[in-house]
Design an enzyme around this catalytic site. Structure first.
Site, PDB file in Angstrom:
ATOM      1  N   ARG A  50       0.660  -1.126   0.025  1.00 40.84           N
ATOM      2  CA  ARG A  50       0.058   0.078  -0.040  1.00 40.84           C
ATOM      3  C   ARG A  50       0.733   1.343   0.040  1.00 40.84           C
ATOM      4  NH1 ARG A  50      -4.603   0.586   4.190  1.00 40.84           N
ATOM      5  NH2 ARG A  50      -3.969  -1.655   4.616  1.00 40.84           N
ATOM      6  N   HIS A 184       6.233 -24.212   3.189  1.00 44.74           N
ATOM      7  CA  HIS A 184       7.502 -24.151   2.987  1.00 44.74           C
ATOM      8  C   HIS A 184       8.340 -25.467   3.447  1.00 44.74           C
ATOM      9  CE1 HIS A 184       7.941 -22.684   6.927  1.00 44.74           C
ATOM     10  NE2 HIS A 184       9.263 -22.734   6.759  1.00 44.74           N
ATOM     11  N   GLU A 222      11.122 -24.995  18.318  1.00 39.90           N
ATOM     12  CA  GLU A 222      11.514 -23.587  18.136  1.00 39.90           C
ATOM     13  C   GLU A 222      12.026 -22.986  19.582  1.00 39.90           C
ATOM     14  OE1 GLU A 222       9.826 -21.696  14.464  1.00 39.90           O
ATOM     15  OE2 GLU A 222       8.114 -22.363  15.551  1.00 39.90           O
ATOM     16  N   ASP A 241      -1.103 -22.950  13.115  1.00 36.55           N
ATOM     17  CA  ASP A 241       0.347 -22.256  12.574  1.00 36.55           C
ATOM     18  C   ASP A 241       1.273 -23.277  12.209  1.00 36.55           C
ATOM     19  OD1 ASP A 241       1.874 -20.000  11.973  1.00 36.55           O
ATOM     20  OD2 ASP A 241       3.291 -20.851  13.729  1.00 36.55           O
ATOM     21  N   HIS A 246       2.605 -27.861   8.454  1.00 31.10           N
ATOM     22  CA  HIS A 246       3.926 -28.615   8.573  1.00 31.10           C
ATOM     23  C   HIS A 246       4.099 -29.965   9.014  1.00 31.10           C
ATOM     24  CE1 HIS A 246       4.921 -24.383   7.387  1.00 31.10           C
ATOM     25  NE2 HIS A 246       5.046 -24.050   8.658  1.00 31.10           N
ATOM     26  N   LYS A 345       6.923 -23.102  20.767  1.00 26.49           N
ATOM     27  CA  LYS A 345       7.982 -21.950  20.774  1.00 26.49           C
ATOM     28  C   LYS A 345       8.644 -22.109  22.236  1.00 26.49           C
ATOM     29  CE  LYS A 345       5.999 -19.989  16.993  1.00 26.49           C
ATOM     30  NZ  LYS A 345       6.766 -20.103  15.571  1.00 26.49           N
TER      31      LYS A 345
HETATM   32  C1  BG6 Z   1       6.195 -20.708   9.682  1.00 25.72           C
HETATM   33  C2  BG6 Z   1       5.261 -20.389  11.080  1.00 25.72           C
HETATM   34  O1  BG6 Z   1       5.035 -21.378   8.744  1.00 25.72           O
HETATM   35  O2  BG6 Z   1       6.940 -21.753  10.163  1.00 25.72           O
HETATM   36  C3  BG6 Z   1       6.281 -19.797  12.089  1.00 25.72           C
HETATM   37  O3  BG6 Z   1       4.237 -19.492  10.782  1.00 25.72           O
HETATM   38  C4  BG6 Z   1       7.321 -20.962  12.467  1.00 25.72           C
HETATM   39  O4  BG6 Z   1       5.419 -19.732  13.294  1.00 25.72           O
HETATM   40  C5  BG6 Z   1       8.080 -21.259  10.936  1.00 25.72           C
HETATM   41  O5  BG6 Z   1       8.259 -20.272  13.136  1.00 25.72           O
HETATM   42  C6  BG6 Z   1       9.057 -22.372  11.125  1.00 25.72           C
HETATM   43  O6  BG6 Z   1       9.609 -22.607   9.837  1.00 25.72           O
HETATM   44  P1  BG6 Z   1      11.217 -22.974  10.035  1.00 25.72           P
HETATM   45  O7  BG6 Z   1      11.560 -23.115   8.607  1.00 25.72           O
HETATM   46  O8  BG6 Z   1      11.925 -21.998  10.689  1.00 25.72           O
HETATM   47  O9  BG6 Z   1      11.295 -24.132  10.845  1.00 25.72           O
END
Ligand code: BG6
Length: 496
Positions: A50, A184, A222, A241, A246, A345
């Protein structure tokens, strides 16, 4: 063997172009691909957001972040110059009408003089609430051409109904095979290696089942908290999340039947079968098969850190930052084999791994004095130190009476291949540019994952219980340990 088809020039448009994901992940990934000569001549990268900004300011912003996220060894001046020339910026109000003509003009300018239509990739690194609106606007602006592709960042909705609504809105503009839903984790080298391990080696297939495997553990821990992302995270929590996407993707790759080929539907059909075979967790099972936790103040890697509520400025938040689940797959291969999932986390270390625990030997021939015989365990380490470790028993060296000792075969990818491990986004963005959807989630896959997750969310809501506290820097609430202990098992600890 022939390499991938040469890539024609394309336009890569990032909505949310000045946001965290774009600057921290997408731009560095594209830069690395440019460094390796993979971006074709004439490929353009257009950021949109924006905020009005001219091209030079956007380029300076990108440069600042590349210097932070690309090692100085790889931040080559010549590549940066080439990369900077590809950059453009158009201010667009995604929810409003401003800026769309500007984008159409910018893209028209790039397509003139090229032979044939250029592919455009529209990467929506925005809130999912905007996905439908952006797609509609792209259509009105004449940009949703047949060769255009759209990339959706997770989360796709926040439950089954909202994900269906998003998918329907996007699907009204783009055909399913032009929609790339990114997770990812599927682009991580080690995750793809899991497919290589299972399907490029005959060794494992005959033992990859309930007959030989006692249980599977998937841990993604994490050390980071949620600072800076509190607004999003507090509305999501660890289940939405991390687990819905994942962890379930990892579970699918461990549990799926061998696909007939690596083509997009071959792999995705098998993953959907696993997701639909997951036993729903509801009613009394919620209390015995799931644990949700939230961190309190503590210390991580020697640093004192605040608790979740203080960190996001909502001390009364009931959002979970930790989940442990006992999942079960109701099919012939996996009946009776629990898949323990755990993510959180502010844990003691950053560690993602899949542990395949084999059954104990059926009959012990060694005397008790020879020592304890641990069952074999295959540990697939996703990060850090990607690798595969097979835990075995062997004889301790010595001429006396036999003594058994644990040992392991260790394949460290860094030591074996001695090459930079590309970031997951590098592989995935190039797959989008090439139009290869195998490593992206199909609509039915996302919806099946939501269906299973949703019943847990509903169970938690009905129970109205707050997440259990755990100290930052610990492995989660003690209930997570009890979850596996009740079954006579324990979470894997890497002692060596
Ligand atoms: C993301 C989450 O999809 O993946 C985050 O939204 C998380 O909360 C992250 O920290 C972890 O990804 P990676 O590649 O660091 O394990």
């Amino acid at each position: 063997m022939a390499g991938p088809a040469a890539l024609g020039a394309f336009d890569f448009i990032v909505f949310g172009g000045s946001g965290d994901l774009s600057l921290r992940k997408i731009m560095p990934a594209l830069f690395h691909r440019d460094l390796d000569g993979e971006l074709p001549q004439g490929a353009r990268i257009v950021g949109t957001a924006r905020r009005p900004m001219d091209r030079a300011v956007f380029a300076a912003l990108v440069e600042e972040h590349l210097r932070r996220h690309v090692s100085s060894q790889h931040f080559e001046a010549a590549t940066w110059q080439r990369f900077r020339d590809r950059l453009d910026y158009v201010a667009i109000d995604s929810a409003g009408d401003k800026g769309w003509d500007g984008l159409a003009t910018a893209l028209k300018a790039t397509s003139s003089g090229s032979d044939g239509p250029r592919a455009s990739v529209f990467y929506l690194a925005t809130s999912p609430d905007l996905f439908g609106e952006i797609c509609r606007k792209l259509k009105v602006a004449g940009l949703a051409r047949p060769e255009a592709r759209v990339v959706l960042e997770k989360p796709i909705g926040h439950d089954l109904a909202s994900s269906r609504a998003v998918n329907a809105e996007v699907g009204a503009v783009f055909a399913e095979d032009h929609i790339f839903r990114i997770d990812h984790y599927l682009g991580k080298e080690s995750v793809q290696n899991l497919m290589a391990l299972r399907f490029a080696n005959a060794l494992f297939e005959t033992i990859w089942n309930r007959g030989e495997i006692d249980h599977v553990q998937i841990t993604v821990s994490e050390t980071i908290g949620v600072a800076g992302r509190g607004a999003y995270y507090d509305g999501a929590g660890a289940l939405r999340d991390m687990v819905q996407n994942h962890l379930l993707q990892l579970l699918c790759l461990v549990a799926m039947e061998p696909p007939t080929s690596m083509d997009s539907d071959g792999v995705r059909d098998e993953k959907v079968k696993v997701l639909t075979a997951l036993k729903p967790i509801a009613g009394p099972d919620i209390a015995t098969k799931t644990v949700r936790g939230q961190y309190r103040a503590g210390a991580v890697e020697g640093q004192a850190v605040a608790g979740y509520g203080e960190e996001i400025g909502r001390p009364d938040s009931a959002t979970e930052s930790f989940v442990a689940i006992k999942a079960e797959i109701a099919n012939w291969r996996w009946a009776g084999v629990p898949f323990y999932l755990r993510t959180g986390k502010r844990m003691p270390e950053r560690r993602s791994e899949i542990v395949v625990q084999f059954r104990a030997v059926p009959h012990l021939i060694f005397p008790g004095a020879a020592g304890h015989v641990s069952a074999n365990r295959l540990v697939i380490r996703l990060q850090p130190d990607e690798g595969i470790k097979l835990h075995l028993m062997s004889k301790a060296p010595g001429a006396g009476a036999i003594r058994l000792t644990p040992s392991h075969l260790n394949l460290s990818f860094a030591e074996t291949f001695k090459t930079r491990v590309p970031d997951a986004y590098e592989r995935l963005l190039m797959d989008v540019a090439r139009g290869q959807p195998t490593l992206f989630m199909r609509r039915d896959e996302v919806e099946a994952a939501w269906r299973w997750t949703e019943s847990i969310m509903e169970g938690w809501q009905a129970g109205d219980e707050r997440p259990k506290p755990y100290m930052a820097g610990s492995w989660g609430p003690s209930a997570a340990i009890a979850l596996v202990q009740r079954d006579g098992r324990s979470w894997h600890e890497d002692m060596d």
